[in-house]
Design a protein around this motif. Structure first.
Motif, short mmCIF file in Angstrom:
data_model
loop_
_atom_site.label_atom_id
_atom_site.label_comp_id
_atom_site.label_asym_id
_atom_site.label_seq_id
_atom_site.Cartn_x
_atom_site.Cartn_y
_atom_site.Cartn_z
N TRP A 48 0.90 -1.26 -0.09
CA TRP A 48 0.09 -0.06 -0.09
C TRP A 48 0.83 1.18 0.10
N SER A 49 2.13 1.10 0.21
CA SER A 49 3.18 2.48 0.27
C SER A 49 3.22 2.75 -1.08
N LYS A 50 3.21 1.71 -2.10
CA LYS A 50 3.47 1.92 -3.38
C LYS A 50 1.91 2.03 -4.00
N GLU A 51 1.08 1.71 -3.55
CA GLU A 51 -0.25 2.06 -4.28
C GLU A 51 -0.51 3.55 -4.08
N ALA A 52 -0.19 4.07 -2.75
CA ALA A 52 -0.33 5.21 -2.26
C ALA A 52 0.09 6.53 -3.39
N VAL A 53 1.58 6.04 -3.61
CA VAL A 53 2.11 7.15 -4.59
C VAL A 53 1.74 6.94 -5.95
N LEU A 54 1.54 5.91 -6.20
CA LEU A 54 1.26 5.57 -7.87
C LEU A 54 -0.12 5.70 -8.17
N ARG A 55 -0.92 5.34 -7.32
CA ARG A 55 -2.45 5.38 -7.63
C ARG A 55 -3.40 6.00 -6.68
#
Length: 362
Positions: A48-55
């Motif tokens: 979810w760290s990745k999802e936050a910054v990407l999407r």
């Protein structure tokens, strides 16, 4: 305290190279995306760290408790040590590599300040990797370099780390909130913490001693009794407390189990209940099957039954994580500024993208 990082690195390399077993553990952890900190601690980037910054999509901790997913450090002080070998756990266990080590007793005690400082540094390095990515929200990337929360869970049993209270205090001193997740086999440690975490989680799968022995596979005597001692400690905590019931389809989704779970709730009166689907990832893929993962609809049904049995209110859900929130105290206490109306409108912050369990692909 002045930290000699070259010495920290030297000790870490010396330890993990000290035996073929430790080297095999290290190689597997690194391959799985773990970053070793201190000597035997670890950090791993959360999905979810990745999802936050990407999407601009966020995890359920953001929806319900205000935790900003991109600013959350996912860490453990003891990467490969626990008093249980649970069937559903993604922790690296001896059977996974065909080698033996004493996973009940961490052989090293890292300094809390080293673990905290290095976990912050590693989180920054991970999130800095999104700089320049045209798909990433660069404002969120910059925010991510200033973490505000630490999830002390990830893998292993944090209550086996003898300086846990100091670790929590070190994070709090830096303005970083903490969520502590445990299976509750060390009530002696939990009951003597010098500093409480911002929120305490007890992870639960079994409903009686026989199911505990079968599923959680304790490595020490009286583990079931120790878990029950932990239940008795929960009302003494000033911080919010959570029972996370991990639902494994075909194992603990029946009425006998749910009635026992309700009994645990009645005894301990946690602030919240989270009903979450088992994830078929990591080492658990060799112990359970993909069809042991319940659908979100099945999780909803279990949550509704637990609401009936406990009197707790169903408040919210996160479909991508297959999790439902129940509360005894109304709207949850928020520990950050993320997802301000996430309880009421989870679809704004965690819209489903697929019928699959997203973390399986990460």
């Amino acid at each position: 305290m002045s930290i000699e990082w070259s010495e920290v690195k030297r000790r870490r390399e010396e330890f993990w190279n000290s035996s073929p077993v430790y080297r095999a553990i290290y190689d597997r952890l690194v391959k799985q995306g773990y970053h070793l900190i201190g000597t035997i601690g670890a950090v791993k980037r959360c999905h979810w760290s990745k999802e936050a910054v990407l999407r601009n999509r966020y995890c359920y901790k953001c929806l319900w408790y205000g935790i900003e997913s991109h600013r959350c450090i996912q860490m453990t002080p003891v990467a490969a040590w626990c008093w249980n070998r649970c069937l559903h756990c993604w922790r690296l266990q001896p059977e996974d590599i065909g080698m033996h080590w004493d996973d009940t007793r961490p052989p090293v005690v890292d300094d809390p300040e080293v673990l905290v400082e290095e976990s912050i540094r590693v989180h920054r390095e991970i999130m800095a990797g999104f700089k320049g990515n045209p798909r990433a929200d660069q404002r969120l990337v910059e925010e991510a370099l200033n973490p505000k929360h630490a999830a002390i869970s990830l893998t292993g049993e944090p209550l086996l780390y003898p300086r846990l209270g100091e670790l929590i205090e070190e994070y709090h001193r830096r303005g970083i909130t903490t969520f502590l997740v445990t299976h509750g086999t060390r009530p002696d440690v939990l009951g003597s913490l010098e500093v409480e975490p911002s929120q305490l989680y007890i992870s639960i799968e079994a409903w009686d001693k026989d199911s505990y022995e079968h599923f959680n596979r304790p490595l020490v005597p009286r583990a079931w009794e120790l878990f029950n001692e932990t239940l008795g400690l929960i009302p003494s905590f000033k911080s919010p407390t959570v029972f996370r019931f991990t639902i494994v389809k075909g194992f603990n989704d029946h009425d006998v189990a749910l009635r026992s779970f309700a009994g645990f709730v009645e005894k301990a009166q946690p602030s919240y209940i989270e009903v979450k689907a088992y994830m078929h990832i990591g080492g658990s893929r060799g112990r359970l099957f993909k069809n042991n993962m319940p659908s979100h609809g099945e999780v909803r049904n279990v949550a509704a039954r637990l609401a009936e049995l406990t009197g707790y209110q169903v408040l919210s859900e996160s479909i991508p994580s297959r999790i439902v929130l129940l509360s005894r105290v109304g709207k949850p206490l928020r520990h950050g500024k993320g997802c301000p109306d996430g309880v009421e409108h989870p679809e704004k912050y965690a819209p489903p993208l697929t019928e699959e369990y997203e973390e399986l692909q990460d």
